[in-house]
Design an enzyme around this catalytic site. Structure first.
Site, PDB file in Angstrom:
ATOM      1  N   ASP A 441      42.107  46.876  45.391  1.00 58.27           N
ATOM      2  CA  ASP A 441      40.976  46.423  44.286  1.00 58.27           C
ATOM      3  C   ASP A 441      41.410  45.526  43.532  1.00 58.27           C
ATOM      4  OD1 ASP A 441      38.147  47.521  43.254  1.00 58.27           O
ATOM      5  OD2 ASP A 441      39.370  46.644  41.757  1.00 58.27           O
ATOM      6  N   ILE A 442      40.724  44.253  43.537  1.00 62.24           N
ATOM      7  CA  ILE A 442      41.085  43.089  42.836  1.00 62.24           C
ATOM      8  C   ILE A 442      41.168  43.527  41.104  1.00 62.24           C
ATOM      9  CG2 ILE A 442      40.807  40.654  42.257  1.00 62.24           C
ATOM     10  CD1 ILE A 442      39.395  40.647  45.021  1.00 62.24           C
ATOM     11  N   GLU A 484      34.703  44.175  44.955  1.00 66.27           N
ATOM     12  CA  GLU A 484      36.210  43.751  45.166  1.00 66.27           C
ATOM     13  C   GLU A 484      37.099  44.629  45.640  1.00 66.27           C
ATOM     14  OE1 GLU A 484      35.736  45.019  40.880  1.00 66.27           O
ATOM     15  OE2 GLU A 484      34.615  44.212  42.314  1.00 66.27           O
TER      16      GLU A 484
END
Length: 563
Positions: A441-442, A484
């Site tokens: 996950d960004i 994301e």
């Protein structure tokens, strides 16, 4: 004795009239029947295509509902909710982060066991007692997804829907338990703006579906309309539109149905929404419709072309009969025998060119030419059928690819990932090989969108997808689950190697600049297949998500493992 007057019509004229009329009628009937058969086939294809639209819409809605209730359950099981108290600032920050992950979650709050709101996004309803609300009472029994309903307590605190109508929400709630003692501490509730369905349906109805005026409606278990094209249901409710009675108790086959908004019928396909979870069977109906004039346009066009072709062929046959009627009694038998031989052997050279007179010679010559044309037309029609079949196969393949691929990054979506992952899981279980999953996950992705714009956010997602494809093995299965969040399935990889892979990926991500944005970081969670996993893939993803949340809580830009 008075002799009767001679016949006005000559034998040639009579034969021409009889044979020409018969030929014209036969040609029109044959062409009409052929056109009707093709029309029925095209109508069936239109119904099948509409059924696919309803099926895809149902799958998309089911997946979104599954994802939302899963997030509520994961958040409810997180110790971060109760370790410092339900009213602690850390809980407020956690709820705010969850809302940033999905802007359509207009309110996220936690209550104590008595229904008193202890914490909520934006401080809305803080201190309010919601014990009488249906969603709270249902949550005391287990995870719950509500029907679409007006946001009564929040209606005056939040903006109206994007359509201008009063805000409507779907509740995703779950009970909060203390993990070490099993004590029930309260309830977590997520109120999701129903407008997210409009975005999903608009994304689905693109290209040919939009051109052919296909549209999607959603009805609840009682037959009440809860979604209409554009997200605005008021015009349809004003007309008294409910779930069409013609669809009640019938086989789930596309059929012509008259709706309230116009007298002409629509081709309509209905599909019952599959339960998003074992505890929640909403009983909703996904209904796709298309105006009959666009749905059957190709079929009607084909029928008229067949009738026109039959008329032209009939007139041509009548003209030929009149020209070739002389000496027909002597020469037709020979020509008929030759035609029968051609029919059985396709030996066109066996057709004779008769020279008894000019008319018979022309008849035999015309019959030979017509036979050549018919055989060529038959070959061309078979070739067209083959090409059409290939086109349909390609279209089906494209639909399948669209259904399993994320359009922005080109990676697999959740559906495509689960399909391929089940094969890898079965192989790992059968062969005893290790299997791991990595969720990524960004970090602070919303800040990227807010600071640089959504185009830059899309560039970050595509750049990260390219980096993952470049750095990972060809056997690894890479997918974007939404937003994301990315998921990687690592065959023949144990937990330690998967964790090293996660650290390596995070380092590469941090060191790789992205145009317009610069350097970014990400967090990762790692989990491996365990012998006691009842549902291998689901259990692995759950543990990987828990590990990802741990990485987020402990500072981000790191990989954590949970087995």
């Amino acid at each position: 004795m008075v002799e009767p007057p001679p016949p006005i019509r000559s034998l040639r004229t009579q034969i021409a009239l009889v044979f020409g009329s018969f030929s014209a009628a036969l040609a029109m009937v044959v062409c009409f029947l052929a056109g009707e058969v093709l029309k029925i086939r095209l109508q069936h294809q239109a119904g099948t295509a509409l059924g696919i639209v309803a099926h895809n819409a149902g799958n998309l809605l089911q997946q979104d509902l599954q994802q939302q209730i899963r997030r509520a359950q994961v958040l409810a099981s997180s110790p971060e909710l109760w370790e410092e108290g339900l009213d602690s600032p850390s809980v407020a920050q956690l709820l705010q982060r969850m809302q940033h992950l999905n802007p359509y979650n207009v309110w996220i709050g936690v209550t104590d066991i008595d229904g008193q709101v202890q914490n909520a996004t934006g401080g809305l309803l803080l201190g309010t007692n919601v014990s009488e609300r249906p969603w709270f009472q249902e949550a005391l029994r287990g995870p719950y997804i509500s029907d679409v309903h007006p946001a009564k307590l929040l209606q005056n605190l939040l903006p109206r829907s994007a359509t201008g109508e009063p805000l409507r929400v779907v509740d995703f709630v779950a009970p909060i338990y203390q993990s070490d003692s099993g004590k029930r501490l309260g309830v977590i509730g997520i109120h999701a703006n129903w407008d997210w369905v409009q975005v999903a349906m608009d994304r689905l109805l693109q290209g040919p579906a939009k051109y052919s005026q296909q549209s999607i409606f959603i009805f609840d278990r009682a037959g009440t309309l809860i979604y209409a094209p554009g997200g605005a249901i008021a015009p349809y409710l004003a007309l008294g539109q409910a779930y069409p009675k013609a669809l009640v108790g019938t086989a789930p086959q596309p059929q012509l149905v008259t709706w309230k908004d116009r007298p002409q019928p629509y081709l309509t396909a209905a599909l019952r929404l599959q339960p998003p979870s074992d505890e929640n069977d909403l009983g909703w109906w996904i209904v796709a419709r298309q105006p009959i004039e666009t749905a059957y346009a190709d079929a009607n066009r084909v029928l008229w072309m067949a009738l026109g072709l039959g008329l032209v062929a009939g007139l041509f046959a009548a003209w030929i009969a009149w020209r070739l009627a002389r000496h027909v009694s002597n020469d037709l038998k020979q020509l008929a025998q030759a035609a029968t031989h051609v029919q059985t052997t396709h030996d066109i050279d066996s057709l004779p060119l008769l020279h008894s007179n000019r008319e018979v010679f022309q008849l035999s010559q015309a019959l030979s030419e017509m036979t050549h044309k018919l055989l060529r037309a038959n070959e061309e029609m078979q070739e067209q059928v083959r090409i059409r079949t290939l086109e349909l196969q390609q279209a089906n393949a494209e639909l399948e690819c669209q259904a399993s691929t994320d359009p922005l990054t080109g990676l697999l979506n959740r559906r495509g990932f689960e399909t391929q992952a089940q094969v890898a899981l079965a192989l790992a279980i059968r062969s005893g090989r290790p299997l791991s999953v990595l969720t990524l996950d960004i970090d602070f992705f919303k800040h990227i969108n807010d600071q640089f714009g959504h185009d830059a956010g899309d560039l970050v997602l595509t750049s990260l997808a390219h980096l993952l494809r470049k750095r990972l093995r060809q056997a690894d299965i890479v997918a974007r689950f939404g937003g994301e969040e990315f998921v990687v399935l690592l065959p023949d990889t144990d937990g330690e190697d998967a964790l090293r892979t996660g650290h390596s990926l995070l380092q590469t991500i941090e060191e790789t600049p992205i145009p317009q944005v610069g350097h970014i970081t990400a967090s990762a969670g790692v989990s491996s297949l365990q012998a006691g996993d009842a549902d291998g893939l689901t259990d692995m993803l759950r543990r990987a998500d828990d590990a990802l949340y741990q990485a987020k809580r402990t500072g981000r830009n790191r990989a954590c493992r949970q087995d």
